[in-house]
Design a protein around this motif. Sequence first.
Motif, PDB file in Angstrom:
ATOM      1  N   LYS A 121      23.816  77.772  -7.659  1.00  0.00           N
ATOM      2  CA  LYS A 121      22.429  77.504  -7.282  1.00  0.00           C
ATOM      3  C   LYS A 121      21.573  76.999  -8.433  1.00  0.00           C
ATOM      4  O   LYS A 121      20.624  76.263  -8.232  1.00  0.00           O
ATOM      5  CB  LYS A 121      21.785  78.784  -6.729  1.00  0.00           C
ATOM      6  CG  LYS A 121      22.265  79.109  -5.327  1.00  0.00           C
ATOM      7  CD  LYS A 121      21.397  80.194  -4.698  1.00  0.00           C
ATOM      8  CE  LYS A 121      21.958  80.608  -3.352  1.00  0.00           C
ATOM      9  NZ  LYS A 121      21.478  81.939  -2.947  1.00  0.00           N
ATOM     10  N   LEU A 122      21.879  77.433  -9.655  1.00  0.00           N
ATOM     11  CA  LEU A 122      20.977  77.068 -10.758  1.00  0.00           C
ATOM     12  C   LEU A 122      21.670  76.598 -12.030  1.00  0.00           C
ATOM     13  O   LEU A 122      21.306  75.576 -12.600  1.00  0.00           O
ATOM     14  CB  LEU A 122      20.080  78.268 -11.107  1.00  0.00           C
ATOM     15  CG  LEU A 122      19.045  78.000 -12.202  1.00  0.00           C
ATOM     16  CD1 LEU A 122      17.901  77.166 -11.674  1.00  0.00           C
ATOM     17  CD2 LEU A 122      18.521  79.288 -12.801  1.00  0.00           C
ATOM     18  N   GLN A 134      14.475  80.834 -23.887  1.00  0.00           N
ATOM     19  CA  GLN A 134      15.211  79.971 -22.966  1.00  0.00           C
ATOM     20  C   GLN A 134      15.964  80.825 -21.929  1.00  0.00           C
ATOM     21  O   GLN A 134      15.916  80.557 -20.729  1.00  0.00           O
ATOM     22  CB  GLN A 134      16.198  79.144 -23.797  1.00  0.00           C
ATOM     23  CG  GLN A 134      16.609  77.852 -23.166  1.00  0.00           C
ATOM     24  CD  GLN A 134      17.536  77.047 -24.087  1.00  0.00           C
ATOM     25  OE1 GLN A 134      17.809  77.457 -25.231  1.00  0.00           O
ATOM     26  NE2 GLN A 134      18.016  75.919 -23.612  1.00  0.00           N
ATOM     27  N   GLY A 135      16.622  81.866 -22.429  1.00  0.00           N
ATOM     28  CA  GLY A 135      17.333  82.773 -21.526  1.00  0.00           C
ATOM     29  C   GLY A 135      16.374  83.476 -20.580  1.00  0.00           C
ATOM     30  O   GLY A 135      16.676  83.691 -19.410  1.00  0.00           O
ATOM     31  N   LYS A 136      15.184  83.815 -21.099  1.00  0.00           N
ATOM     32  CA  LYS A 136      14.172  84.499 -20.293  1.00  0.00           C
ATOM     33  C   LYS A 136      13.732  83.608 -19.115  1.00  0.00           C
ATOM     34  O   LYS A 136      13.526  84.094 -17.997  1.00  0.00           O
ATOM     35  CB  LYS A 136      12.975  84.820 -21.198  1.00  0.00           C
ATOM     36  CG  LYS A 136      12.183  86.013 -20.755  1.00  0.00           C
ATOM     37  CD  LYS A 136      12.904  87.318 -21.046  1.00  0.00           C
ATOM     38  CE  LYS A 136      12.309  88.436 -20.207  1.00  0.00           C
ATOM     39  NZ  LYS A 136      13.161  89.621 -20.178  1.00  0.00           N
ATOM     40  N   VAL A 137      13.574  82.325 -19.393  1.00  0.00           N
ATOM     41  CA  VAL A 137      13.168  81.391 -18.335  1.00  0.00           C
ATOM     42  C   VAL A 137      14.248  81.330 -17.257  1.00  0.00           C
ATOM     43  O   VAL A 137      13.953  81.376 -16.053  1.00  0.00           O
ATOM     44  CB  VAL A 137      12.909  79.977 -18.911  1.00  0.00           C
ATOM     45  CG1 VAL A 137      12.752  78.961 -17.798  1.00  0.00           C
ATOM     46  CG2 VAL A 137      11.683  79.988 -19.791  1.00  0.00           C
ATOM     47  N   ASN A 192      14.067  84.555 -15.246  1.00  0.00           N
ATOM     48  CA  ASN A 192      12.959  84.575 -14.291  1.00  0.00           C
ATOM     49  C   ASN A 192      13.218  83.660 -13.111  1.00  0.00           C
ATOM     50  O   ASN A 192      12.921  84.003 -11.964  1.00  0.00           O
ATOM     51  CB  ASN A 192      11.655  84.177 -14.983  1.00  0.00           C
ATOM     52  CG  ASN A 192      11.209  85.225 -15.974  1.00  0.00           C
ATOM     53  OD1 ASN A 192      11.626  86.384 -15.884  1.00  0.00           O
ATOM     54  ND2 ASN A 192      10.393  84.834 -16.942  1.00  0.00           N
ATOM     55  N   THR A 193      13.784  82.497 -13.398  1.00  0.00           N
ATOM     56  CA  THR A 193      14.056  81.550 -12.319  1.00  0.00           C
ATOM     57  C   THR A 193      15.087  82.126 -11.358  1.00  0.00           C
ATOM     58  O   THR A 193      14.938  82.011 -10.131  1.00  0.00           O
ATOM     59  CB  THR A 193      14.563  80.213 -12.899  1.00  0.00           C
ATOM     60  OG1 THR A 193      13.675  79.800 -13.928  1.00  0.00           O
ATOM     61  CG2 THR A 193      14.634  79.149 -11.834  1.00  0.00           C
ATOM     62  N   LEU A 194      16.121  82.762 -11.901  1.00  0.00           N
ATOM     63  CA  LEU A 194      17.138  83.378 -11.035  1.00  0.00           C
ATOM     64  C   LEU A 194      16.504  84.454 -10.151  1.00  0.00           C
ATOM     65  O   LEU A 194      16.798  84.550  -8.964  1.00  0.00           O
ATOM     66  CB  LEU A 194      18.268  83.977 -11.884  1.00  0.00           C
ATOM     67  CG  LEU A 194      19.280  82.958 -12.431  1.00  0.00           C
ATOM     68  CD1 LEU A 194      20.193  83.616 -13.452  1.00  0.00           C
ATOM     69  CD2 LEU A 194      20.121  82.357 -11.315  1.00  0.00           C
ATOM     70  N   ARG A 195      15.598  85.242 -10.736  1.00  0.00           N
ATOM     71  CA  ARG A 195      14.907  86.261  -9.935  1.00  0.00           C
ATOM     72  C   ARG A 195      14.097  85.610  -8.823  1.00  0.00           C
ATOM     73  O   ARG A 195      14.077  86.071  -7.684  1.00  0.00           O
ATOM     74  CB  ARG A 195      13.977  87.078 -10.826  1.00  0.00           C
ATOM     75  CG  ARG A 195      14.627  88.330 -11.371  1.00  0.00           C
ATOM     76  CD  ARG A 195      13.593  89.219 -12.032  1.00  0.00           C
ATOM     77  NE  ARG A 195      13.944  89.462 -13.422  1.00  0.00           N
ATOM     78  CZ  ARG A 195      14.876  90.344 -13.807  1.00  0.00           C
ATOM     79  NH1 ARG A 195      15.533  91.037 -12.916  1.00  0.00           N
ATOM     80  NH2 ARG A 195      15.159  90.512 -15.078  1.00  0.00           N
ATOM     81  N   SER A 208      19.795  91.012 -17.202  1.00  0.00           N
ATOM     82  CA  SER A 208      19.304  90.136 -18.269  1.00  0.00           C
ATOM     83  C   SER A 208      20.169  88.888 -18.392  1.00  0.00           C
ATOM     84  O   SER A 208      21.337  88.876 -18.010  1.00  0.00           O
ATOM     85  CB  SER A 208      19.298  90.873 -19.603  1.00  0.00           C
ATOM     86  OG  SER A 208      20.614  90.942 -20.114  1.00  0.00           O
ATOM     87  N   VAL A 209      19.563  87.840 -18.937  1.00  0.00           N
ATOM     88  CA  VAL A 209      20.302  86.608 -19.225  1.00  0.00           C
ATOM     89  C   VAL A 209      20.008  86.222 -20.666  1.00  0.00           C
ATOM     90  O   VAL A 209      18.857  86.258 -21.095  1.00  0.00           O
ATOM     91  CB  VAL A 209      19.854  85.451 -18.304  1.00  0.00           C
ATOM     92  CG1 VAL A 209      20.583  84.173 -18.671  1.00  0.00           C
ATOM     93  CG2 VAL A 209      20.090  85.783 -16.851  1.00  0.00           C
ATOM     94  N   ARG A 210      21.057  85.896 -21.398  1.00  0.00           N
ATOM     95  CA  ARG A 210      20.863  85.330 -22.736  1.00  0.00           C
ATOM     96  C   ARG A 210      21.625  84.012 -22.791  1.00  0.00           C
ATOM     97  O   ARG A 210      22.718  83.897 -22.267  1.00  0.00           O
ATOM     98  CB  ARG A 210      21.379  86.258 -23.844  1.00  0.00           C
ATOM     99  CG  ARG A 210      20.684  87.562 -23.780  1.00  0.00           C
ATOM    100  CD  ARG A 210      20.293  88.315 -24.986  1.00  0.00           C
ATOM    101  NE  ARG A 210      20.271  87.833 -26.311  1.00  0.00           N
ATOM    102  CZ  ARG A 210      19.160  87.786 -27.059  1.00  0.00           C
ATOM    103  NH1 ARG A 210      17.993  88.099 -26.551  1.00  0.00           N
ATOM    104  NH2 ARG A 210      19.218  87.412 -28.314  1.00  0.00           N
TER     105      ARG A 210
END
Lengths: 79, 79
Positions: free
Chosen positions: A64-65, B17-20, B23-26, B35-37
Motif C-alpha cells: 500500500k505504501l 523520515q521514518g516518523k512520516v 504516521n502515514t501508515l497509521r 514504530s518505523v525507522r
Amino acid sequence: MKFSVIVTLKKDVLDPQGKVVENTLRNIGMEDLKSVRQGKYFEIEINIGDPKKAEKKVDDMCKKLLANLVIEDYKVCKI
Amino acid sequence: MKFSVIVTLKKDVLDPQGKVVENTLRNIGMEDLKSVRQGKYFEIEINIGDPKKAEKKVDDMCKKLLANLVIEDYKVCKI
C-alpha cells in the motif's frame, strides 16, 4: 514483533542515485567496483503476537505504501 | 562478489523520515504499528575474488562514503 523491509528497484529500472554513489566511490579510489544499486530500508515494529498475521500486515504496508510495485521489488524478513 | 550494505540511524538519533512513514501508515489504517525507522540500502558488486579482501573493501566504502559514523551504524552482508 520486528521486521526489516528492503525495497529495491527492479533489475531493468535505471538507478541514477546508485550511479552517483558508484561514480563517487570510483573517484575516491575504489577501482575494483563493478556496480552499485541503491534501495530503501525500513525497520518496522508491530504490536501483533502471531508471526503469520504480523508478516501479512507488513506485507500489506509494502503493497500500500512502501513499495511501488510497478518499478520496485520488496523483501520482508523477521528480525 | 556481491554485498548488501544496510545503513541505519543509531538508536538515539531522531528519524523524522521514518516518523512520516509511520504516521502515514497509521493514517491508512495500520493501527497495530509500534514504530518505523528508515535507513539506506546498497547492493555493491565488486571485482575481487577473495571474500575477505572484498568485504574489507566494502567496509572501507562504508567508512569513507556510505555511512556517517557519528550518527549511523552499518552492516555488510555477502549475498
